[in-house]
Motif scaffolding. Structure first.
Motif, PDB file in Angstrom:
ATOM      1  N   ASP A  88       0.830  -1.208   0.000  1.00 33.43           N
ATOM      2  CA  ASP A  88       0.000   0.000   0.000  1.00 33.43           C
ATOM      3  C   ASP A  88       0.864   1.258   0.000  1.00 33.43           C
ATOM      4  OD1 ASP A  88      -2.412  -1.431   0.042  1.00 33.43           O
ATOM      5  OD2 ASP A  88      -2.348  -1.603   2.221  1.00 33.43           O
ATOM      6  N   ALA A  89       1.959   1.224   0.760  1.00 34.23           N
ATOM      7  CA  ALA A  89       2.873   2.371   0.796  1.00 34.23           C
ATOM      8  C   ALA A  89       3.476   2.607  -0.583  1.00 34.23           C
ATOM      9  CB  ALA A  89       3.976   2.134   1.821  1.00 34.23           C
ATOM     10  N   GLN A  90       3.893   1.549  -1.232  1.00 33.99           N
ATOM     11  CA  GLN A  90       4.480   1.692  -2.562  1.00 33.99           C
ATOM     12  C   GLN A  90       3.460   2.197  -3.574  1.00 33.99           C
ATOM     13  OE1 GLN A  90       6.084  -2.278  -3.080  1.00 33.99           O
ATOM     14  NE2 GLN A  90       8.111  -1.656  -2.362  1.00 33.99           N
ATOM     15  N   ALA A  91       2.214   1.743  -3.442  1.00 34.81           N
ATOM     16  CA  ALA A  91       1.164   2.216  -4.355  1.00 34.81           C
ATOM     17  C   ALA A  91       0.901   3.703  -4.142  1.00 34.81           C
ATOM     18  CB  ALA A  91      -0.117   1.415  -4.131  1.00 34.81           C
ATOM     19  N   ALA A  92       0.908   4.152  -2.882  1.00 33.01           N
ATOM     20  CA  ALA A  92       0.708   5.575  -2.590  1.00 33.01           C
ATOM     21  C   ALA A  92       1.852   6.406  -3.166  1.00 33.01           C
ATOM     22  CB  ALA A  92       0.600   5.794  -1.075  1.00 33.01           C
ATOM     23  N   ILE A  93       3.079   5.917  -3.026  1.00 32.76           N
ATOM     24  CA  ILE A  93       4.239   6.603  -3.602  1.00 32.76           C
ATOM     25  C   ILE A  93       4.111   6.695  -5.117  1.00 32.76           C
ATOM     26  CG2 ILE A  93       6.715   6.389  -4.052  1.00 32.76           C
ATOM     27  CD1 ILE A  93       6.396   7.221  -1.241  1.00 32.76           C
ATOM     28  N   ALA A  94       3.702   5.588  -5.746  1.00 35.40           N
ATOM     29  CA  ALA A  94       3.577   5.567  -7.209  1.00 35.40           C
ATOM     30  C   ALA A  94       2.543   6.576  -7.689  1.00 35.40           C
ATOM     31  CB  ALA A  94       3.211   4.160  -7.675  1.00 35.40           C
ATOM     32  N   ARG A  95       1.439   6.706  -6.947  1.00 33.39           N
ATOM     33  CA  ARG A  95       0.406   7.677  -7.335  1.00 33.39           C
ATOM     34  C   ARG A  95       0.943   9.100  -7.275  1.00 33.39           C
ATOM     35  NH1 ARG A  95      -2.953   4.016  -4.486  1.00 33.39           N
ATOM     36  NH2 ARG A  95      -2.777   5.224  -2.553  1.00 33.39           N
TER      37      ARG A  95
END
Length: 284
Positions: free
Chosen positions: A111-118
């Motif tokens: 989830d953290a990586q997905a937030a960073i990617a966004r």
């Protein structure tokens, strides 16, 4: 309607907690609070970051201070001014920032990586020119470093002033070292790994900072934010003044807030400590 089976004090505790939770989650969009994943998160419950970010009052005060600092850089200000609807939805911007921090701190690594990617995808589309014609891009590593260092410095400063736990010098350095993971993931460079490095980076970038009418307009919008519930407005106003009080003196002067707060620093700090104790009780 009040549930007579629940003691009045417990009802008050739940009401306070619910009001605060609603500040950080858009119920109209079905947002639920970020779930803590101790075994799957980037940092974990033994980290300094979990402790610093777990204090609601310190995070709110630090969030106000960090925004006021970030907008002093003309290129950061331009990116926000030209490419967001913050003037119509400042609360939304504050809420999204808080949710990003909660996700990268407490949620599962995926989830953290997905937030960073966004966030990186948004930054990749943001570019423009300053009023004087100077070009800017939001994914400039140096601009990202300014945003990162002002955010981490402000959260730590607020924690040191209003947090539950006293942090040693080693723990303060460890906080910057832990948060460097987020800075690097966002593309920031340079990224400080201790308190001395953070303060040195801020000092290095001070000659680039400016104040104009747009800066003052953003400051006004930030500091005039009020919750919909009138009962929560005095506490919110106190938090805003505590954010101003947290700023370095040179930053207050640049913003035209050289006098600090309307109540005076001792009253603001005492009142904010009271808010902090109340919220800790409300959240158990």
């Amino acid at each position: 309607m009040m549930d007579k089976r629940v003691p009045p004090l417990e009802q008050l505790r739940r009401r306070i907690a619910g009001e605060v939770v609603s500040l950080f989650n858009d119920r109209s969009r079905g947002e639920a609070p970020v779930i803590r994943r101790p075994a799957e998160s980037w940092f974990g419950p033994d980290s300094v970051t979990w402790g610093v970010h777990g204090d609601v009052t310190a995070m709110m005060v630090g969030g106000v201070a960090s925004l006021l600092l970030q907008m002093l850089h003309p290129k950061v200000l331009a990116g926000v001014w030209d490419h967001s609807n913050f003037r119509a939805d400042m609360h939304g911007r504050l809420r999204r920032t808080a949710r990003f921090i909660a996700t990268t701190t407490y949620a599962a690594e995926s989830d953290a990586q997905a937030a960073i990617a966004r966030v990186r995808a948004i930054h990749a589309k943001v570019s423009g020119t300053l009023p004087d014609g100077t070009p800017y891009v939001a994914d400039d590593p140096r601009l990202l470093a300014w945003v990162h260092v002002t955010e981490t410095w402000s959260f730590l400063a607020a924690s040191l002033r209003y947090g539950r736990k006293r942090l040693s010098a080693a723990e303060q350095d460890r906080y910057f070292a832990e948060m460097a993971r987020v800075g690097h993931a966002l593309g920031a460079d340079p990224v400080p790994t201790d308190r001395r490095g953070a303060e040195a980076l801020i000092a290095t970038m001070r000659p680039e900072l400016r104040v104009d009418e747009r800066t003052r307009e953003v400051s006004r919008l930030v500091l005039e934010q009020r919750p919909k519930n009138p009962l929560a407005q005095p506490a919110q106003a106190l938090v805003m003044q505590a954010g101003v009080d947290l700023l370095p003196g040179w930053a207050r002067s640049m913003q035209g807030l050289g006098g600090g707060t309307t109540l005076g620093a001792p009253l603001v700090r005492a009142g904010t400590l009271g808010v902090a104790r109340t919220l800790r009780w409300a959240f158990g």
